[in-house]
Scaffold this motif. Structure first.
Motif, short mmCIF file in Angstrom:
data_model
loop_
_atom_site.label_atom_id
_atom_site.label_comp_id
_atom_site.label_asym_id
_atom_site.label_seq_id
_atom_site.Cartn_x
_atom_site.Cartn_y
_atom_site.Cartn_z
N ALA A 292 0.84 -1.20 0.00
CA ALA A 292 0.00 0.00 0.00
C ALA A 292 0.88 1.26 0.00
CB ALA A 292 -0.94 0.00 1.21
N VAL A 293 1.97 1.21 0.73
CA VAL A 293 2.93 2.33 0.72
C VAL A 293 3.48 2.50 -0.69
CG1 VAL A 293 5.22 3.06 1.51
CG2 VAL A 293 3.51 2.29 3.17
N GLY A 294 3.81 1.40 -1.33
CA GLY A 294 4.32 1.46 -2.70
C GLY A 294 3.31 2.05 -3.66
N MET A 295 2.04 1.69 -3.49
CA MET A 295 1.00 2.25 -4.35
C MET A 295 0.84 3.75 -4.13
SD MET A 295 -0.17 -0.19 -6.26
CE MET A 295 -1.73 0.40 -6.83
N ALA A 296 0.84 4.16 -2.86
CA ALA A 296 0.73 5.60 -2.55
C ALA A 296 1.96 6.34 -3.07
CB ALA A 296 0.58 5.80 -1.05
N ASN A 297 3.11 5.73 -2.92
CA ASN A 297 4.36 6.33 -3.40
C ASN A 297 4.27 6.56 -4.92
OD1 ASN A 297 7.03 7.15 -2.55
ND2 ASN A 297 7.82 5.44 -3.77
N GLY A 298 3.75 5.59 -5.63
CA GLY A 298 3.62 5.68 -7.08
C GLY A 298 2.60 6.71 -7.55
N ARG A 299 1.72 7.12 -6.66
CA ARG A 299 0.70 8.12 -7.01
C ARG A 299 1.07 9.52 -6.52
NH1 ARG A 299 -3.18 3.66 -5.90
NH2 ARG A 299 -3.94 3.05 -7.95
N ASN A 300 2.27 9.67 -6.01
CA ASN A 300 2.73 10.98 -5.55
C ASN A 300 2.70 11.97 -6.71
OD1 ASN A 300 4.15 13.18 -4.53
ND2 ASN A 300 6.13 12.16 -4.66
N PRO A 301 1.89 13.04 -6.62
CA PRO A 301 1.80 13.97 -7.73
C PRO A 301 2.84 15.10 -7.70
CG PRO A 301 0.14 14.51 -6.11
CD PRO A 301 0.87 13.28 -5.60
N ILE A 302 3.72 15.08 -6.70
CA ILE A 302 4.70 16.16 -6.57
C ILE A 302 6.10 15.54 -6.48
CG2 ILE A 302 5.35 18.28 -5.35
CD1 ILE A 302 2.50 18.37 -4.22
N ALA A 303 6.50 14.88 -7.55
CA ALA A 303 7.80 14.20 -7.59
C ALA A 303 8.93 15.19 -7.28
CB ALA A 303 8.01 13.58 -8.97
N ILE A 304 10.06 14.65 -6.90
CA ILE A 304 11.30 15.35 -6.56
C ILE A 304 11.12 16.13 -5.25
CG2 ILE A 304 13.13 16.96 -7.24
CD1 ILE A 304 12.34 16.34 -10.18
N ILE A 305 10.18 17.06 -5.20
CA ILE A 305 9.97 17.88 -4.00
C ILE A 305 9.43 17.03 -2.86
CG2 ILE A 305 8.57 19.78 -3.09
CD1 ILE A 305 9.10 21.22 -5.80
N VAL A 306 8.50 16.13 -3.15
CA VAL A 306 8.09 15.08 -2.22
C VAL A 306 8.85 13.85 -2.71
CG1 VAL A 306 6.17 13.71 -1.32
CG2 VAL A 306 5.85 16.16 -1.79
#
Length: 158
Positions: free
Chosen positions: A110-124
């Motif tokens: 689930a963490v991996g799925m949320a990580n993959g949906r991060n809409p603010i790459a690099i900064i987050v």
């Protein structure tokens, strides 16, 4: 009503699209190469701050981001994205360790799925999450970009 503002940013990883709601950065897209370029943008302090901090990061003189972020997502996704911001520059964390830090030790997928949906790459910095065995695993921006970002931060990766 606050209008969103956007701008394109030419980075070593290609053109990025930054989107602000006027109070916070709500999106940083890595796949902006396929989007029509933003011709103009209205003045926006959030975008100006994000651009300055990205300039410093890519120049190797900025290790952190203080631009406000407000990614839309579920409560769990936002908890994961907040935890990502606690991973220091040049450090990595496994999905399992991140899940344990969130009090959900069996939720590494689930963490991996949320990580993959991060809409603010690099900064987050979702690129700082790796497999338990130290290998690079999936990255929405592509493994080459993940490898580049980690190497840029001084993390030894194959």
């Amino acid at each position: 009503m606050i209008q969103s503002a956007q701008c394109d940013y030419d980075s070593p990883l290609g053109r990025l699209r930054l989107v602000s709601n006027g109070r916070a950065l709500i999106e940083l897209r890595m796949d902006a190469e396929g989007l029509p370029p933003v011709a103009t943008r209205r003045s926006d302090a959030v975008l100006d701050q994000a651009v300055q901090q990205l300039d410093a990061y890519f120049a190797g003189v900025g290790e952190g981001f203080t631009v406000p972020v407000a990614a839309p997502g579920t409560d769990f996704q936002r908890r994961v994205w907040t935890a990502l911001q606690q991973i220091d520059y040049g450090q990595t964390c496994s999905y399992g360790r991140l899940a344990a830090q969130l009090g959900r030790p069996t939720a590494s997928r689930a963490v991996g799925m949320a990580n993959g949906r991060n809409p603010i790459a690099i900064i987050v910095p979702c690129h700082r999450v790796i497999g338990a065995d130290g290998r690079l695993t999936g990255y929405a921006g592509g493994l080459d970009r993940k490898r580049w970002l980690l190497r840029h931060e001084g993390v030894p990766v194959a």
